[in-house]
Design a protein around this motif. Structure first.
Motif, short mmCIF file in Angstrom:
data_model
loop_
_atom_site.label_atom_id
_atom_site.label_comp_id
_atom_site.label_asym_id
_atom_site.label_seq_id
_atom_site.Cartn_x
_atom_site.Cartn_y
_atom_site.Cartn_z
N ARG A 1 105.99 145.53 58.82
CA ARG A 1 105.50 146.84 58.40
C ARG A 1 104.81 146.77 57.04
N GLU A 2 104.37 145.57 56.68
CA GLU A 2 103.61 145.40 55.44
C GLU A 2 102.15 145.11 55.77
N VAL A 3 101.26 145.69 54.99
CA VAL A 3 99.83 145.40 55.11
C VAL A 3 99.41 144.61 53.87
N ARG A 4 99.02 143.36 54.10
CA ARG A 4 98.59 142.49 52.99
C ARG A 4 97.08 142.65 52.83
N VAL A 5 96.68 142.96 51.61
CA VAL A 5 95.30 143.37 51.35
C VAL A 5 94.54 142.31 50.57
N GLY A 6 93.34 142.01 51.03
CA GLY A 6 92.40 141.18 50.29
C GLY A 6 91.26 142.05 49.79
N LEU A 7 91.08 142.11 48.49
CA LEU A 7 90.06 142.97 47.87
C LEU A 7 88.88 142.13 47.43
N ILE A 8 87.70 142.42 47.98
CA ILE A 8 86.48 141.71 47.58
C ILE A 8 85.73 142.58 46.59
N GLY A 9 85.69 142.16 45.34
CA GLY A 9 85.01 142.91 44.29
C GLY A 9 86.00 143.58 43.37
N TYR A 10 85.85 143.32 42.06
CA TYR A 10 86.73 143.94 41.08
C TYR A 10 85.89 144.53 39.94
N GLY A 11 84.79 145.17 40.36
CA GLY A 11 83.99 145.93 39.41
C GLY A 11 84.54 147.34 39.28
N PHE A 12 83.66 148.32 39.08
CA PHE A 12 84.14 149.69 38.85
C PHE A 12 84.93 150.21 40.04
N SER A 13 84.38 150.09 41.25
CA SER A 13 85.08 150.61 42.42
C SER A 13 86.39 149.87 42.67
N GLY A 14 86.32 148.54 42.67
CA GLY A 14 87.51 147.75 43.00
C GLY A 14 88.64 147.95 42.01
N ALA A 15 88.31 147.94 40.71
CA ALA A 15 89.34 148.01 39.68
C ALA A 15 89.81 149.44 39.42
N THR A 16 88.89 150.41 39.50
CA THR A 16 89.23 151.79 39.14
C THR A 16 89.81 152.57 40.31
#
Length: 355
Positions: A7-22
């Motif tokens: 029941r866990e969703v492991r997330v990979g985030l591509i991009g850590y600019g304004f959208s990704g980080a904020t």
């Protein structure tokens, strides 16, 4: 695999600019059962400061192919949305794409077909469905207080006189105010009223940069629904903004100033669940007037709390419990269709029929 791990969703985030980080990372982290395991970014130190347990990778393919990722969140430049989302779907991952969904209709249709074929969740991050003012307006319209709506006007105006060197403000595919803020306004209008009969749009470059090198920083878009007019407007040279929403129906009006407070709160480092999260100041509550029993009643409509975190809660429920996505890819593609028709309308200086 344990019941908890299932029941866990492991997330990979591509991009850590304004959208990704904020937006993306803090909202994902606020949901019980979602965990950021991989981040693709050149800002490794910043990522690890915020998420010390995440692994930072330099290549999107490394993140997408990881066995520690169930959901890929694409928070990169608009032109890269389609290829990265396609790569993730082909790898069997669920996908969230930052708005706007894609640049072209063909790109979006290909992604939808892939997701359907592989039975994967594919959603577009139209977070402003959960703005405080929009939630309040939607509730007011659905209550019938205003009667059938004849005029709906929504503004997203800013004062940013200098053209910055960001890709969003350069003359590149998928850049400009229509794809950026326009995507928000269009999505909200489609939620309320569905597809229009036709579209008419004027857009241009108003700031100092030469039109050949800068993207559009102004648009005025009208969508017709029979007698109803839906007017969406954004500009970059508005020092003193007027109302955010001006909505008139047969029996009432809704006038609203000010912007939802969640973006500013996220930029200050505040997180969902904090006291007062998403709550607007009383001074920003909408003024509502309506006719009832021969009397005209005017007063303030207390704003509903904004809740951007609701988007990722519903993504979690879609992946784990098989519920519908909070914003379907087809809804995201409908926004792109309006954007493309608006661009055609401007180029041809005429109204274009929605088919």
């Amino acid at each position: 695999m344990t019941a908890d791990a299932a029941r866990e969703v492991r997330v990979g985030l591509i991009g850590y600019g304004f959208s990704g980080a904020t937006f993306q990372a803090p909202l994902i982290a606020s949901i019980a059962g979602m965990r950021i395991t991989r981040v693709c970014s050149s800002q490794g130190e910043r990522v690890l400061r915020d998420f010390p347990e995440a692994q930072v990778v330099a290549d999107p393919a490394t993140l997408i192919d990881s066995g520690e990722v169930d959901l890929v969140v694409v928070a990169t430049s608009n032109a890269s949305h389609a290829p990265l989302a396609k790569q993730a779907l082909l790898a069997g991952k669920h996908v969230v794409v930052e708005k706007p969904f894609t640049i072209t209709l063909d790109e979006g249709a290909e992604l939808i077909a892939l997701a359907d074929e592989r039975q994967l969740v594919l959603s577009v991050f139209h977070n402003r469905r959960w703005d405080s003012d929009f939630l309040t307006l939607r509730q007011t319209i659905e209550s019938g207080l205003l009667g059938p709506i004849n005029t709906y006007e929504a503004h997203f105006d800013r004062y940013r006189p200098n053209v910055r060197g960001r890709w969003r403000e350069q003359d590149l595919p998928g850049s400009g105010l229509l794809y950026d803020l326009g995507a928000h306004l269009i999505d909200q209008a489609l939620v309320l009223f569905g597809n229009p009969d036709c579209v008419n749009c004027d857009m241009g470059v108003q700031r100092g940069a030469a039109p050949s090198t800068a993207s559009d920083d102004y648009f005025h878009l009208t969508m017709r629904y029979g007698a109803r007019r839906v007017i969406l407007h954004a500009a970059s040279l508005v020092l003193q903004a007027g109302p955010r929403f001006i909505v008139h129906g047969e029996t009432g009006s809704f006038i609203k100033h000010g912007m939802d407070p969640q973006e500013a709160a996220l930029m200050r480092g505040e997180r969902p669940g904090a006291p007062g999260w998403g709550v607007e100041a009383e001074a920003q509550h909408a003024q509502v007037s309506f006719v009832k029993g021969g009397l005209t009643v005017t007063g303030k409509a207390a704003s509903l709390p904004g809740s951007y975190q609701e988007y990722y809660q519903r993504v979690f429920d879609a992946i784990i419990n098989g519920k519908s996505a909070p914003v379907t890819a087809r809804e995201g593609l409908a926004v792109i269709k309006i954007i493309r028709l608006a661009m055609q309308s401007h180029a041809q200086q005429r109204s274009v029929t929605f088919e």
